[in-house]
Scaffold this motif. Sequence first.
Motif, PDB file in Angstrom:
ATOM      1  N   LYS A   3       0.825  -1.204   0.000  1.00  0.00           N
ATOM      2  CA  LYS A   3       0.000   0.000   0.000  1.00  0.00           C
ATOM      3  C   LYS A   3       0.866   1.263   0.000  1.00  0.00           C
ATOM      4  CE  LYS A   3      -3.969  -2.153   0.110  1.00  0.00           C
ATOM      5  NZ  LYS A   3      -4.989  -2.050  -0.967  1.00  0.00           N
ATOM      6  N   LYS A   4       0.206   2.423   0.039  1.00  0.00           N
ATOM      7  CA  LYS A   4       0.927   3.687  -0.098  1.00  0.00           C
ATOM      8  C   LYS A   4       0.839   4.541   1.161  1.00  0.00           C
ATOM      9  CE  LYS A   4       0.991   5.911  -3.926  1.00  0.00           C
ATOM     10  NZ  LYS A   4       0.667   6.697  -5.144  1.00  0.00           N
ATOM     11  N   ILE A   5       1.806   5.439   1.263  1.00  0.00           N
ATOM     12  CA  ILE A   5       1.793   6.487   2.271  1.00  0.00           C
ATOM     13  C   ILE A   5       1.380   7.781   1.580  1.00  0.00           C
ATOM     14  CG2 ILE A   5       3.208   7.917   3.812  1.00  0.00           C
ATOM     15  CD1 ILE A   5       4.950   5.449   4.309  1.00  0.00           C
ATOM     16  N   TYR A   6       0.310   8.401   2.067  1.00  0.00           N
ATOM     17  CA  TYR A   6      -0.156   9.671   1.518  1.00  0.00           C
ATOM     18  C   TYR A   6       0.199  10.784   2.508  1.00  0.00           C
ATOM     19  CZ  TYR A   6      -2.851   6.946  -1.855  1.00  0.00           C
ATOM     20  OH  TYR A   6      -3.226   6.088  -2.869  1.00  0.00           O
ATOM     21  N   GLY A   7       1.158  11.579   2.135  1.00  0.00           N
ATOM     22  CA  GLY A   7       1.607  12.638   3.033  1.00  0.00           C
ATOM     23  C   GLY A   7       3.044  13.002   2.773  1.00  0.00           C
TER      24      GLY A   7
END
Length: 217
Positions: free
Chosen positions: A167-171
């Motif tokens: 998954k991804k890190i949004y920030g």
Amino acid sequence: MQYRANVLFISLFMIMGIMLFIFLSYDSFLIKDRKRLADYHHYLNDKINLLMIIADDYDVMCRSSKQPKNHIEFDYIKYEFNCTFKSIFIKPKPTKSKYIQTNNINEWLDLTTYQEHIYYFSSLSELPNSSITNPQIAIATNEIDEKLTKNFYGIIITEYFFDITGKKIYGVIYSSYDNARKERNLSYKRKVVDNIEQKLSTWYYLSQSKNILSNEE
């Protein structure tokens, strides 16, 4: 005899004129004095009303107004005080960058003031639940090279090797270790950064900035 009558008439006329002048002057004085007393009475009322308003905590008023300069005006007085904005972002918050290399995180973020809102993790499974509307701040306590099983919204701080798959890190990632890589599952999201600032910021009263002025045109 006629001469004496004329002199007496002139004298009486002058006396009447002087008395009339004194009477008018005294009446004018009374009018001005009444106005002065009325003005002072209104001034005192304004001051009492002001004291009732500013009985609240100044920090509370600053958080309510959310502006640097504040004015409270009445008919006869004007009250001023200043506020200052304090955010977790010491330097301007990121507007485009998803990765920031830094040797001193304390130059970028006020971690001390907002320590209770910061999570520490040694594994990605320990990251707190997060969302766009509820982003989090997390500090890695060791190297991370794992698969992220759910998206993370917020700020990651690390001084170690940091790499993820899945998954991804949004920030934003702040790192003192050289973790800059194009393949990172990392995406800058303006709304996440804005919501962090909204969540971790406040307005404070600027010490010794209050002032009472005469509200005259």
